[in-house]
Design a protein around this motif. Structure first.
Motif, mmCIF file in Angstrom:
data_model
loop_
_atom_site.group_PDB
_atom_site.id
_atom_site.type_symbol
_atom_site.label_atom_id
_atom_site.label_comp_id
_atom_site.label_asym_id
_atom_site.label_seq_id
_atom_site.Cartn_x
_atom_site.Cartn_y
_atom_site.Cartn_z
ATOM 1 N N UNK A 194 0.836 -1.204 0.000
ATOM 2 C CA UNK A 194 0.000 0.000 0.000
ATOM 3 C C UNK A 194 0.869 1.250 0.000
ATOM 4 N N UNK A 195 1.915 1.254 0.822
ATOM 5 C CA UNK A 195 2.805 2.414 0.892
ATOM 6 C C UNK A 195 3.509 2.624 -0.445
ATOM 7 N N UNK A 196 3.932 1.540 -1.083
ATOM 8 C CA UNK A 196 4.562 1.655 -2.404
ATOM 9 C C UNK A 196 3.597 2.256 -3.406
ATOM 10 N N UNK A 197 2.328 1.807 -3.343
ATOM 11 C CA UNK A 197 1.318 2.343 -4.251
ATOM 12 C C UNK A 197 1.089 3.827 -4.061
ATOM 13 N N UNK A 198 1.062 4.256 -2.789
ATOM 14 C CA UNK A 198 0.849 5.683 -2.506
ATOM 15 C C UNK A 198 2.023 6.524 -3.010
ATOM 16 N N UNK A 199 3.235 6.038 -2.771
ATOM 17 C CA UNK A 199 4.408 6.766 -3.260
ATOM 18 C C UNK A 199 4.425 6.827 -4.782
ATOM 19 N N UNK A 200 4.030 5.722 -5.422
ATOM 20 C CA UNK A 200 4.010 5.696 -6.884
ATOM 21 C C UNK A 200 2.982 6.683 -7.426
ATOM 22 N N UNK A 201 1.785 6.682 -6.811
ATOM 23 C CA UNK A 201 0.749 7.607 -7.264
ATOM 24 C C UNK A 201 1.201 9.055 -7.106
ATOM 25 N N UNK A 202 1.861 9.340 -5.972
ATOM 26 C CA UNK A 202 2.353 10.707 -5.751
ATOM 27 C C UNK A 202 3.415 11.075 -6.787
ATOM 28 N N UNK A 203 4.292 10.107 -7.114
ATOM 29 C CA UNK A 203 5.344 10.371 -8.081
ATOM 30 C C UNK A 203 4.758 10.662 -9.462
ATOM 31 N N UNK A 204 3.715 9.890 -9.832
ATOM 32 C CA UNK A 204 3.100 10.078 -11.142
ATOM 33 C C UNK A 204 2.446 11.450 -11.250
ATOM 34 N N UNK A 205 1.828 11.906 -10.158
ATOM 35 C CA UNK A 205 1.150 13.206 -10.209
ATOM 36 C C UNK A 205 2.121 14.354 -10.449
ATOM 37 N N UNK A 206 3.380 14.174 -10.083
ATOM 38 C CA UNK A 206 4.360 15.245 -10.274
ATOM 39 C C UNK A 206 4.656 15.478 -11.754
ATOM 40 N N UNK A 207 4.370 14.505 -12.583
ATOM 41 C CA UNK A 207 4.644 14.643 -14.018
ATOM 42 C C UNK A 207 3.379 14.989 -14.812
ATOM 43 N N UNK A 208 2.324 15.347 -14.086
ATOM 44 C CA UNK A 208 1.081 15.748 -14.742
ATOM 45 C C UNK A 208 1.073 17.269 -14.908
ATOM 46 N N UNK A 209 0.668 17.747 -16.096
ATOM 47 C CA UNK A 209 0.622 19.194 -16.339
ATOM 48 C C UNK A 209 -0.401 19.488 -17.430
ATOM 49 N N UNK A 210 -0.964 20.690 -17.346
ATOM 50 C CA UNK A 210 -1.903 21.164 -18.375
ATOM 51 C C UNK A 210 -1.475 22.575 -18.772
ATOM 52 N N UNK A 211 -1.163 22.780 -20.065
ATOM 53 C CA UNK A 211 -0.810 24.100 -20.596
ATOM 54 C C UNK A 211 -1.871 24.521 -21.605
ATOM 55 N N UNK B 191 -3.350 21.641 -23.716
ATOM 56 C CA UNK B 191 -2.484 20.496 -23.988
ATOM 57 C C UNK B 191 -2.179 19.787 -22.670
ATOM 58 N N UNK B 192 -2.613 18.550 -22.580
ATOM 59 C CA UNK B 192 -2.494 17.768 -21.340
ATOM 60 C C UNK B 192 -1.308 16.822 -21.452
ATOM 61 N N UNK B 193 -0.489 16.801 -20.401
ATOM 62 C CA UNK B 193 0.676 15.919 -20.351
ATOM 63 C C UNK B 193 0.616 15.067 -19.086
ATOM 64 N N UNK B 194 0.814 13.767 -19.240
ATOM 65 C CA UNK B 194 0.879 12.888 -18.064
ATOM 66 C C UNK B 194 -0.228 11.852 -18.020
ATOM 67 N N UNK B 195 -0.341 11.208 -16.848
ATOM 68 C CA UNK B 195 -1.286 10.110 -16.646
ATOM 69 C C UNK B 195 -2.527 10.628 -15.917
ATOM 70 N N UNK B 196 -3.687 10.265 -16.454
ATOM 71 C CA UNK B 196 -4.945 10.694 -15.837
ATOM 72 C C UNK B 196 -5.596 9.476 -15.204
ATOM 73 N N UNK B 197 -5.678 9.474 -13.877
ATOM 74 C CA UNK B 197 -6.307 8.375 -13.138
ATOM 75 C C UNK B 197 -6.809 8.939 -11.816
ATOM 76 N N UNK B 198 -7.126 8.070 -10.865
ATOM 77 C CA UNK B 198 -7.789 8.526 -9.650
ATOM 78 C C UNK B 198 -6.995 9.589 -8.900
ATOM 79 N N UNK B 199 -5.667 9.581 -9.009
ATOM 80 C CA UNK B 199 -4.856 10.542 -8.259
ATOM 81 C C UNK B 199 -4.735 11.893 -8.961
#
Length: 491
Positions: free
Chosen positions: A374-391, A402-410
């Motif tokens: 669970x902790x690994x999953x939370x860290x992974x989700x947080x890491x993925x959100x850092x690479x999400x951006x909208x310009x 223009x949307x960049x990154x992964x779109x999911x529950x986080x």
């Protein structure tokens, strides 16, 4: 299977396989007795289980050289069942556990090991090493100078003999020599026979003496489900560790089914449920075991020892086995993980340390691994959100996002909040998803809300650049492109 493959899988070196299995058999006896006492049953229940599970898993399991038998983690689950309902219900729960594990293998649940991160595996290994070491302390601390001297001599033999010869596993030599010394000098120290009476008869087939009713199923099913989860988790983790130690692969789904067949056999021959044992597996591999023969011989020789050579086995000093298990804990611990705590990413180190802490604190391997995953999953989700951006940029009455990154529950809510729904003079909106990917219904729902809100304000919306996987997901789950879609239906 060719003859060469069969030999490689069963006995790459027959002599080493038999010697390694002999060491494991000797180490299994006190553990099986101790785990029987934990579960509140006669020592023969754990010993018979260890024989059945080791032999059957040698043929049916998916990991050569892995030792499966009665374990402490499984014994802890059985305590209440035995106390409240009796031994027959324990055997029934053991058999049901086996069928559930075979079902897990058929459903290929062994593939879920791919979701256990390296940090969790390392934490699991380190925690087990610590628990193995701590489990030896009652037989060592406060037992007198003789026990300390015998244990020290055992460790010296275990680590020193390989410099002279590797023809015979040093743990086996240690057990034999220290037993001879203890008997010859009549040393007043704790011995295997002091832990409980060894059985003198062979196990026999018998179905559990319980009523075959829905009420019985209601009683044993919760315990069987827990035993299934704990058993498979510990077995699959141990298989992964041995994969790395021996630089070989294993069939995790076959291991699930093999553990199930082994537990069914144990339950029908008067044994308790069991699973893989990291300590004994490490002993086997460290002693040269690489094939299925060592596992089968460990179980078969265990039965021979307790039934035929019981009076002699009872004379083995516990100090000799303590020395062997201390060696196991030292060899099992991933010492390199301590050196890399500061160099690895902080999230990986936290996951590893968290897994160790939970396992050691609770003595529950399942909780520790679940916490780590669970902790690994939370860290992974947080890491993925850092690479999400909208310009965005506007040309006349048209704005392009223009949307960049992964779109999911986080990141779904962040995706929604990146749009300005009340921009003045906006006539047309373009959402460019060329550099984006949608993963789940939460992300699709966020897209629905964005599109329908802009339409509600009279803005024409165009979505471009979707990759094939995203387009398939949107087509199946989205509502904004369906007839009659409104803001209310899209939430």
């Amino acid at each position: 299977m060719t003859r060469r493959n069969l030999r490689s899988e069963w006995a790459p070196d027959v002599t080493r396989e038999l010697l390694a299995g002999t060491v494991v058999a000797l180490a299994l006896i006190p553990e099986a007795i101790a785990f029987s006492l934990i579960a509140g049953v006669d020592p023969k229940v754990g010993l018979y289980a260890s024989f059945c599970i080791a032999v059957v898993s040698a043929f049916a399991g998916g990991r050569p050289a892995m030792i499966s038998a009665a374990t402490g983690a499984m014994a802890l689950v059985m305590v209440t069942l035995v106390k409240e309902h009796g031994l027959g219900y324990l055997f029934a729960a053991t058999i049901l556990t086996g069928f559930l594990q075979i079902g897990a293998g058929a459903l290929k649940l062994g593939n879920l090991m791919r979701f256990v991160s390296r940090s969790v595996v390392t934490g699991f290994v380190n925690a087990l090493a610590i628990l193995i070491f701590l489990a030896q302390m009652p037989e060592l601390l406060g037992q007198g100078a003789t026990v300390y001297a015998m244990t020290a001599a055992g460790l010296a033999l275990i680590y020193g003999l390989p410099y002279l010869t590797r023809a015979v596993p040093s743990p086996l030599v240690t057990i034999v020599l220290l037993t001879i010394v203890a008997v010859a000098f009549g040393l007043p120290i704790h011995r295997v026979g002091d832990m409980g009476a060894l059985p003198t008869e062979l196990p026999f087939f018998a179905l559990p003496q319980v009523p075959f009713t829905w009420e019985t199923l209601r009683i044993v099913l919760p315990y069987a489900l827990t035993l299934t989860m704990v058993g498979l988790l510990e077995s699959l983790m141990t298989a992964a560790i041995l994969d790395e130690m021996t630089d070989t692969g294993s069939n995790k789904n076959r291991e699930c089914a093999g553990q199930g067949l082994a537990n069914i056999t144990a339950g029908c021959f008067g044994g308790m449920a069991g699973c893989a044992m990291i300590g004994q597996s490490v002993i086997n591999v460290s002693s040269g075991g690489r094939g299925r023969l060592s596992t089968m011989w460990a179980g078969a020789f265990l039965l021979f020892l307790i039934v035929v050579l019981g009076p002699y086995v009872a004379q083995i000093p516990m100090a000799a086995l303590v020395a062997v298990m201390i060696m196991v804990s030292i060899n099992t611990f991933q010492w390199g993980s301590v050196r890399t705590l500061l160099t690895h990413p902080k999230s990986s180190s936290v996951v590893m340390l968290g897994t160790v802490a939970v396992v050691v604190a609770t003595h529950d391997l399942a909780r520790g691994v679940l916490f780590g995953v669970v902790l690994s999953g939370l860290f992974f989700a947080h890491k993925v959100t850092r690479f999400f951006a909208v310009a965005s940029e506007r040309t006349g009455g048209t704005r392009t996002y223009r949307v960049t990154g992964q779109i999911f529950f986080a990141t779904g809510q962040a995706f929604h909040d990146a749009f300005d729904f009340r921009e003045d003079g906006l006539e047309r909106l373009v959402i460019d998803l060329t550099a984006a990917h949608f993963w789940d219904i939460t992300g699709v729902n966020a897209l629905d809300r964005v599109v329908l809100k802009f339409r509600h304000h009279g803005v024409t919306v165009e979505i471009v650049g979707m990759n094939a996987a995203t387009a398939t997901l949107v087509e199946r789950l989205a509502t904004h492109d369906k007839p009659g879609a409104t803001l209310a239906s899209g939430h």
